[in-house]
Structure formats: structure tokens, C-alpha cells
Design a protein around this motif. Structure first.
Motif, PDB file in Angstrom:
ATOM      1  N   GLY A  29      58.442 -77.800  21.829  1.00  0.00           N
ATOM      2  CA  GLY A  29      57.252 -77.417  22.595  1.00  0.00           C
ATOM      3  C   GLY A  29      56.032 -77.176  21.736  1.00  0.00           C
ATOM      4  O   GLY A  29      55.052 -76.585  22.196  1.00  0.00           O
ATOM      5  N   SER A  30      56.058 -77.632  20.479  1.00  0.00           N
ATOM      6  CA  SER A  30      54.878 -77.498  19.631  1.00  0.00           C
ATOM      7  C   SER A  30      53.815 -78.484  20.094  1.00  0.00           C
ATOM      8  O   SER A  30      54.088 -79.405  20.858  1.00  0.00           O
ATOM      9  CB  SER A  30      55.242 -77.746  18.161  1.00  0.00           C
ATOM     10  OG  SER A  30      55.836 -79.012  18.001  1.00  0.00           O
ATOM     11  N   ALA A  31      52.573 -78.284  19.640  1.00  0.00           N
ATOM     12  CA  ALA A  31      51.459 -79.116  20.093  1.00  0.00           C
ATOM     13  C   ALA A  31      51.752 -80.593  19.822  1.00  0.00           C
ATOM     14  O   ALA A  31      52.126 -80.956  18.708  1.00  0.00           O
ATOM     15  CB  ALA A  31      50.176 -78.702  19.374  1.00  0.00           C
ATOM     16  N   PRO A  32      51.604 -81.471  20.822  1.00  0.00           N
ATOM     17  CA  PRO A  32      51.874 -82.895  20.625  1.00  0.00           C
ATOM     18  C   PRO A  32      50.863 -83.538  19.686  1.00  0.00           C
ATOM     19  O   PRO A  32      49.792 -82.991  19.431  1.00  0.00           O
ATOM     20  CB  PRO A  32      51.763 -83.472  22.049  1.00  0.00           C
ATOM     21  CG  PRO A  32      50.886 -82.506  22.783  1.00  0.00           C
ATOM     22  CD  PRO A  32      51.178 -81.164  22.193  1.00  0.00           C
ATOM     23  N   TRP A  33      51.220 -84.734  19.198  1.00  0.00           N
ATOM     24  CA  TRP A  33      50.394 -85.434  18.212  1.00  0.00           C
ATOM     25  C   TRP A  33      48.972 -85.646  18.718  1.00  0.00           C
ATOM     26  O   TRP A  33      48.014 -85.550  17.964  1.00  0.00           O
ATOM     27  CB  TRP A  33      51.045 -86.769  17.875  1.00  0.00           C
ATOM     28  CG  TRP A  33      50.317 -87.513  16.809  1.00  0.00           C
ATOM     29  CD1 TRP A  33      49.385 -88.496  16.976  1.00  0.00           C
ATOM     30  CD2 TRP A  33      50.424 -87.302  15.408  1.00  0.00           C
ATOM     31  NE1 TRP A  33      48.925 -88.924  15.761  1.00  0.00           N
ATOM     32  CE2 TRP A  33      49.537 -88.216  14.782  1.00  0.00           C
ATOM     33  CE3 TRP A  33      51.188 -86.439  14.614  1.00  0.00           C
ATOM     34  CZ2 TRP A  33      49.401 -88.286  13.399  1.00  0.00           C
ATOM     35  CZ3 TRP A  33      51.050 -86.516  13.243  1.00  0.00           C
ATOM     36  CH2 TRP A  33      50.162 -87.418  12.654  1.00  0.00           C
ATOM     37  N   GLY A  34      48.822 -85.950  20.017  1.00  0.00           N
ATOM     38  CA  GLY A  34      47.492 -86.208  20.569  1.00  0.00           C
ATOM     39  C   GLY A  34      46.538 -85.042  20.390  1.00  0.00           C
ATOM     40  O   GLY A  34      45.316 -85.240  20.257  1.00  0.00           O
ATOM     41  N   SER A  85      54.215 -69.012  17.165  1.00  0.00           N
ATOM     42  CA  SER A  85      55.099 -67.836  17.094  1.00  0.00           C
ATOM     43  C   SER A  85      55.961 -67.675  18.338  1.00  0.00           C
ATOM     44  O   SER A  85      56.965 -66.953  18.317  1.00  0.00           O
ATOM     45  CB  SER A  85      54.266 -66.567  16.867  1.00  0.00           C
ATOM     46  OG  SER A  85      53.346 -66.384  17.930  1.00  0.00           O
ATOM     47  N   ASN A  86      55.600 -68.353  19.412  1.00  0.00           N
ATOM     48  CA  ASN A  86      56.402 -68.284  20.633  1.00  0.00           C
ATOM     49  C   ASN A  86      57.651 -69.159  20.566  1.00  0.00           C
ATOM     50  O   ASN A  86      58.557 -69.016  21.388  1.00  0.00           O
ATOM     51  CB  ASN A  86      55.562 -68.708  21.850  1.00  0.00           C
ATOM     52  CG  ASN A  86      54.461 -67.711  22.154  1.00  0.00           C
ATOM     53  OD1 ASN A  86      54.635 -66.503  21.974  1.00  0.00           O
ATOM     54  ND2 ASN A  86      53.305 -68.205  22.587  1.00  0.00           N
ATOM     55  N   ILE A  87      57.692 -70.059  19.597  1.00  0.00           N
ATOM     56  CA  ILE A  87      58.854 -70.929  19.442  1.00  0.00           C
ATOM     57  C   ILE A  87      59.954 -70.172  18.703  1.00  0.00           C
ATOM     58  O   ILE A  87      59.730 -69.625  17.629  1.00  0.00           O
ATOM     59  CB  ILE A  87      58.482 -72.210  18.666  1.00  0.00           C
ATOM     60  CG1 ILE A  87      57.432 -73.017  19.440  1.00  0.00           C
ATOM     61  CG2 ILE A  87      59.722 -73.063  18.412  1.00  0.00           C
ATOM     62  CD1 ILE A  87      56.892 -74.207  18.672  1.00  0.00           C
ATOM     63  N   LYS A  88      61.131 -70.138  19.282  1.00  0.00           N
ATOM     64  CA  LYS A  88      62.292 -69.474  18.683  1.00  0.00           C
ATOM     65  C   LYS A  88      63.318 -70.535  18.310  1.00  0.00           C
ATOM     66  O   LYS A  88      63.891 -71.180  19.179  1.00  0.00           O
ATOM     67  CB  LYS A  88      62.900 -68.465  19.657  1.00  0.00           C
ATOM     68  CG  LYS A  88      61.905 -67.434  20.213  1.00  0.00           C
ATOM     69  CD  LYS A  88      61.282 -66.593  19.110  1.00  0.00           C
ATOM     70  CE  LYS A  88      60.310 -65.559  19.682  1.00  0.00           C
ATOM     71  NZ  LYS A  88      59.568 -64.848  18.604  1.00  0.00           N
TER      72      LYS A  88
END
Length: 273
Positions: A29-34, A85-88
Motif C-alpha cells: 500500500g505504499s505510494a504507487p510509481w505514478g 509509518s502506517n505500513i506494518k
């Protein structure tokens, strides 16, 4: 989805290199390449749609670097947005399975640090290799994570601009030489890649080219690529280059990589018998 028995046996015998692409990081769910291209447009004062229409991502990154004379601001953005930081990491079954499958060598073209974070979370030792200097840190029976396109902690290592990519196409850097040695002796399993990705297509071409020049082509280890969608044209091209495709034939594409790695782990550990 049929997983070749030969691949399962080779993983048991530690004869397979895992190659990880952007599709694995995107599952977090990290920011996509675009969004990275949008950030370039914002910093340079362009409308994002107009900016995207002016070139491919390599050209746009090259232009950004010329205008800013540095990639520092963009790398800071990537560090923040790709390590949210929301990614676990403990919530990612894919990363746990990557650790549990115990590959001795992992290559990745991803810049982020999620693979390393997974090894740290599950208390498994690893050696990260980004530059030639890191090659002296290799330890026996410790997984090597080789970051072929660089690491966000080392700005000069990042392969993002057209110039840096052209340099990579020479295939003569110390890491490339190491890669040549590895792929001539072991099978490779690619996950998280789209066949529209020029990086993977070029790497597969070079791999095939190396073996075509060899007098011992009959000894060539097999290579495998896991794909979420079937494409008979691409599949035939890959097979002509000595790469066996594993096609995910189910509807839940979002869980495709996870389901594949889970089935692979079960078979490698012989839990079906």
C-alpha cells in the motif's frame, strides 16, 4: 496454477535465486510509481498530466535531475512515501513467506527497504549489498539481499534517470559481474514483475544471450517467472529465451503472489504428504 516439481526441489537444495520486483512492494500500500512522477511535476512547476505526456519515466527523471542538479529532494520524498509509518511489515504474508522460504540470494530492483525490514522483524540475519564495497561483508549461510538498482540510503546508487539506466545497460558494474556469476550457476525465480517492465525484459534477454554464447548450453539452470495474467505472445517469447512461466489462473489477482508463495512454501516443506 501448476508449480514445477523441479523448481520445488531446487529451492529445497538452495539452488534458486529469488528476484523481486515492484509488484511485491505495491502490495504493502505504499505510494504507487505514478505518484513519484506527480511529485517531479509538482517540484518543477508543471501540470502533472502535461508532464507525464512529455516522456517516459526515465526521461522525466533525467529532466528533473538536470533542472534540480540533484535527486536529493526526490529521494527524500520516496523515503517518506514508500516507508509510510502506517505500513506494518508483520501484516504482509508475502514478506513473511519470502523470509520463510529461506533463499540464500535475493536480488531486487526495488529501492525501498521492506525486504530488509521483514528480515529484521522475523529476526533473521541478512547481508545487504548495494555497492562493490558491500561484497566483503558476505557471510556463509546468511541471506544476501542484493539491490541491483540501488538503495534509498545511498543517493549515488539509485538507477532512476535515463543516464543511470543506460550505464546499467552496459552490464559491467561490479554488481552486474556478480549477477552474471550467480545466474550462470543457479536457477532464478522472478516475482512481482510485469512483462511491460523493460528492466525484467532486458535482464531475461541478457541471461539468454549469456547462455547462447556458452559451449555448455545443455547445463543451463532453468528460470521461472510468476505472472498474474496469461499472454500467449509474451509466454512464447519467454519460453524461447529459456524461461518457464507460472500463470496464476484464479480470479483473486490481488492475492496472487501471496497464494503462489504459500503453495510453494507448503510444497517445499513437504506438508502435503
Amino acid at each position: 496454477m501448476e508449480i514445477p516439481e523441479e523448481l520445488i526441489e531446487e529451492i529445497r537444495e538452495k539452488k534458486v535465486i529469488l528476484f523481486i520486483g515492484a509488484g511485491v512492494s505495491e502490495l504493502l500500500g505504499s505510494a504507487p510509481w505514478g505518484k513519484l512522477i506527480d511529485e517531479m511535476a509538482l517540484e518543477l512547476g508543471y501540470d502533472r498530466d502535461v508532464f507525464k505526456s512529455m516522456g517516459n519515466h526515465l526521461e522525466l527523471a533525467e529532466f528533473y535531475n538536470i533542472r534540480k542538479n540533484s535527486m536529493e529532494s526526490l529521494i527524500n520524498w520516496m523515503n517518506i512515501n514508500w516507508h509510510n509509518s502506517n505500513i506494518k511489515i508483520q501484516d504482509s504474508n508475502v514478506h513473511k513467506l519470502i523470509v520463510d522460504l529461506d533463499f540464500q540470494i535475493i536480488y531486487t530492483t526495488n529501492y525501498d527497504r521492506w525486504i530488509e525490514k521483514a528480515f529484521e522483524y522475523y529476526n533473521k540475519e541478512y547481508t545487504k549489498i548495494v555497492t562493490m564495497d558491500d561484497l566483503v561483508n558476505i557471510k556463509e549461510n546468511v541471506t544476501e539481499i542484493i539491490k541491483l538498482h540501488g538503495d534509498l540510503n545511498e543517493e549515488n546508487s539509485i538507477v532512476l534517470t535515463e543516464s543511470s539506466y543506460f550505464e546499467r545497460l552496459n552490464f559491467e558494474s561490479p554488481l552486474d559481474i556478480r549477477l552474471k556469476g550467480d545466474i550462470l550457476g543457479k536457477s532464478i525465480l522472478f516475482i512481482g514483475y510485469s512483462l511491460n517492465d523493460i528492466n525484467i525484459r532486458y535482464l531475461l534477454y541478457k541471461l539468454n544471450d549469456l547462455w547462447q554464447c556458452s559451449k555448455n548450453r545443455s547445463c543451463r539452470p532453468k528460470s521461472y517467472i510468476f505472472l498474474l495474467n496469461k499472454n500467449s505472445v509474451q509466454q512464447e517469447i519467454l519460453e524461447n529465451r529459456g524461461v518457464e512461466t507460472i500463470i496464476y489462473d484464479r480470479d483473486d489477482k490481488q492475492n496472487g503472489i501471496q497464494n503462489f508463495l504459500k503453495e510453494l512454501w507448503i510444497k517445499v516443506n513437504d506438508f502435503e504428504k
